[in-house]
Design a protein around this motif. Structure first.
Motif, PDB file in Angstrom:
ATOM      1  N   LEU A 283       3.303   5.179  15.432  1.00 31.90           N
ATOM      2  CA  LEU A 283       3.717   5.822  16.681  1.00 31.90           C
ATOM      3  C   LEU A 283       5.217   6.106  16.705  1.00 31.90           C
ATOM      4  N   VAL A 284       6.018   5.108  16.360  1.00 28.75           N
ATOM      5  CA  VAL A 284       7.476   5.308  16.378  1.00 28.75           C
ATOM      6  C   VAL A 284       7.915   6.213  15.226  1.00 28.75           C
ATOM      7  N   ASP A 285       7.188   6.155  14.112  1.00 29.71           N
ATOM      8  CA  ASP A 285       7.436   7.059  12.992  1.00 29.71           C
ATOM      9  C   ASP A 285       7.252   8.505  13.447  1.00 29.71           C
ATOM     10  N   PHE A 286       6.166   8.745  14.172  1.00 31.57           N
ATOM     11  CA  PHE A 286       5.861  10.074  14.715  1.00 31.57           C
ATOM     12  C   PHE A 286       6.996  10.559  15.621  1.00 31.57           C
ATOM     13  N   ALA A 287       7.452   9.678  16.529  1.00 33.00           N
ATOM     14  CA  ALA A 287       8.538  10.032  17.448  1.00 33.00           C
ATOM     15  C   ALA A 287       9.823  10.328  16.684  1.00 33.00           C
ATOM     16  N   GLY A 288      10.109   9.533  15.666  1.00 34.18           N
ATOM     17  CA  GLY A 288      11.318   9.732  14.874  1.00 34.18           C
ATOM     18  C   GLY A 288      11.329  11.062  14.151  1.00 34.18           C
ATOM     19  N   ARG A 289      10.186  11.465  13.617  1.00 34.34           N
ATOM     20  CA  ARG A 289      10.107  12.740  12.892  1.00 34.34           C
ATOM     21  C   ARG A 289      10.331  13.931  13.816  1.00 34.34           C
ATOM     22  N   LEU A 290       9.640  13.918  14.946  1.00 35.95           N
ATOM     23  CA  LEU A 290       9.776  15.050  15.866  1.00 35.95           C
ATOM     24  C   LEU A 290      11.185  15.135  16.443  1.00 35.95           C
ATOM     25  N   LEU A 291      11.756  13.996  16.809  1.00 39.04           N
ATOM     26  CA  LEU A 291      13.100  13.986  17.383  1.00 39.04           C
ATOM     27  C   LEU A 291      14.142  14.443  16.366  1.00 39.04           C
ATOM     28  N   CYS A 292      14.038  13.933  15.139  1.00 38.49           N
ATOM     29  CA  CYS A 292      14.998  14.307  14.107  1.00 38.49           C
ATOM     30  C   CYS A 292      14.812  15.767  13.685  1.00 38.49           C
ATOM     31  N   GLY A 293      13.555  16.217  13.608  1.00 40.18           N
ATOM     32  CA  GLY A 293      13.297  17.617  13.269  1.00 40.18           C
ATOM     33  C   GLY A 293      13.865  18.554  14.318  1.00 40.18           C
TER      34      GLY A 293
END
Length: 447
Positions: A283-293
């Motif tokens: 879940l946090v991995d998903f959030a990190g990818r979208l935010l950084c992208g």
């Protein structure tokens, strides 16, 4: 196939390709990331050491990387669509044959080699075709596509745990293999794009259209396939520095998911709560990818600076994770690690495109994955050996964190090299400009 404009569409059907890649990422890398749930089961079944059992994951990771140049070559000779479908069939075969579980060597060949080849033939074309469909929004598109592994891993953690409890680890492998057949559907949706062919670089030099029809000659094919294996990239210091970074990063990236489950068991955490750790991680991995992208798409910070920062943060979180002594503290540290891991994965392929340029991207991606395979092959067994020697799973996390800290140095060196070249190119153009302006003034004066 009718040729289209060579410029990436940056939208339109490209978003269908992103969704397809999202699904492919989930059915490949997410399975690899949650394979730690099988670690203890397989280790106990064959009564093996942690280092011996970790070779299954190590072989998978190595073949995943080693198969990338072959996958890139096949994408050029045929299409991204055909290679992804082939990858789906290979992934299914690896898991289905792993169901028999005769011995540890059998597991190396099936869930190791075949599954790794299937992931390589699916992942490489999927991430490549997304990069070709997008230019201005490439960072965002790659982040969304790669987030598929997080979204799927979020549900795969508890789902795989349930499968193992209901059908045993062998039955779970067979069912997962059947689920991976859906990779073929994702591949079928990947419509070939004219500009996604490596012919673009070749024909731009000969001033002919970027892609020919399906009846192009064997001479053209051999020429383009040669470009897929462009070993001349190894003479470029920028690529070499980034490849070394990739080796060290690969040594670390696959260690935490592999030992997170056994480490939680060693703390006395219940199996059901352990599975939830993988969901939190996803879940946090998903959030990190979208935010950084999204942030990278704003072009506020250079992507290489952003990558160096995220690598530093992820290594710090790995050094802190072993300090956990209960479920709550382990969940918090796992969350930090997962978020920063997501930000890292979201942009590292974009940085590669920035380093080599899009004309060499397909060749560079395959070669980068080939070189990085050594890190993925050595990392898990080395961490397993350290764990066996120390008698504590914490040692594996310390090893991963230390290796990532070392990799940051190569990113910093790469950035300094690029800045030096940029300053050199600016300096070399200044005399021309001054001479030009002096000549212009001299002519005006005489007029």
């Amino acid at each position: 196939m009718q040729a289209k404009a060579s410029n990436p569409p940056d939208g339109g059907y490209g978003w269908v390709v992103v969704v397809s890649a999202f699904m492919v990422m989930g059915l490949t890398v997410a399975v690899l990331k949650t394979f730690g749930l099988f670690f203890v089961e397989i280790q106990q079944h064959f009564d093996g050491l942690a280092s011996t059992t970790s070779w299954i994951t190590s072989v998978t990771i190595a073949i995943f990387h080693l198969g990338a140049p072959v996958a890139s070559s096949l994408c050029v000779r045929y299409t991204h669509r055909a290679v992804v479908i082939t990858g789906g069939l290979l992934a299914f075969s690896g898991m289905a044959l792993g169901f028999f579980g005769f011995n540890m060597v059998w597991m190396y060949v099936t869930t190791g080699f075949l599954q790794g080849l299937g992931i390589s033939f699916s992942w490489t074309p999927a991430i490549s075709i997304v990069s070709h469909y997008f230019s201005k929004k490439r960072a965002l598109a790659n982040a969304i596509a790669s987030a598929g592994e997080c979204a799927f891993a979020f549900t795969f953690g508890p789902f795989f745990q349930w499968l193992i409890s209901q059908y045993g680890w062998k039955g779970a492998l067979l069912i997962i293999g059947g689920i991976q057949l859906n990779i073929c559907i994702g591949g079928a949706l990947m419509r070939p794009l004219a500009s996604s062919c490596l012919l673009e670089a070749h024909h731009s030099k000969t001033q002919t259209p970027p892609c020919k029809s399906a009846s192009r000659t064997d001479e053209d094919k051999s020429s383009i396939i040669h470009k897929t294996f462009n070993w001349m990239l190894l003479k470029r210091p920028e690529f070499v520095l980034y490849a070394i970074f990739g080796i060290l990063a690969a040594m670390s990236f696959f260690v935490p998911p592999l030992f997170l489950v056994p480490f939680s068991y060693s703390l006395g955490i219940d199996e059901s709560w352990t599975a939830s750790l993988l969901s939190i991680l996803a879940l946090v991995d998903f959030a990190g990818r979208l935010l950084c992208g999204w942030y990278a798409n704003l072009h506020v910070t250079k992507t290489i600076h952003l990558l160096a920062m995220t690598i530093t943060l992820i290594s710090t979180s790995l050094m802190l994770l072993p300090l956990a002594n209960n479920y709550v503290s382990l969940a918090i540290f796992t969350g930090f690690y997962g978020f920063f891991f997501g930000t890292t994965v979201a942009i590292h392929i974009t940085v590669l495109a920035d380093v080599v340029g899009m004309t060499e991207f397909d060749s560079a991606l395959g070669l980068f994955m080939l070189i990085r395979s050594s890190g993925g092959f050595v990392g898990p067994p080395l961490a397993g050996l350290i764990v066996d020697m120390a008698g504590d799973y914490r040692a594996g996390f310390y090893m991963a964190g230390a290796t990532l800290i070392l990799s940051t140095g190569f990113l910093v060196t790469l950035d300094q090299l690029q800045q030096r070249k940029e300053r050199g190119s600016q300096t070399s153009t200044k005399p021309e400009k001054s001479t030009l302006s002096y000549t212009s003034l001299h002519l005006l004066k005489h007029k």
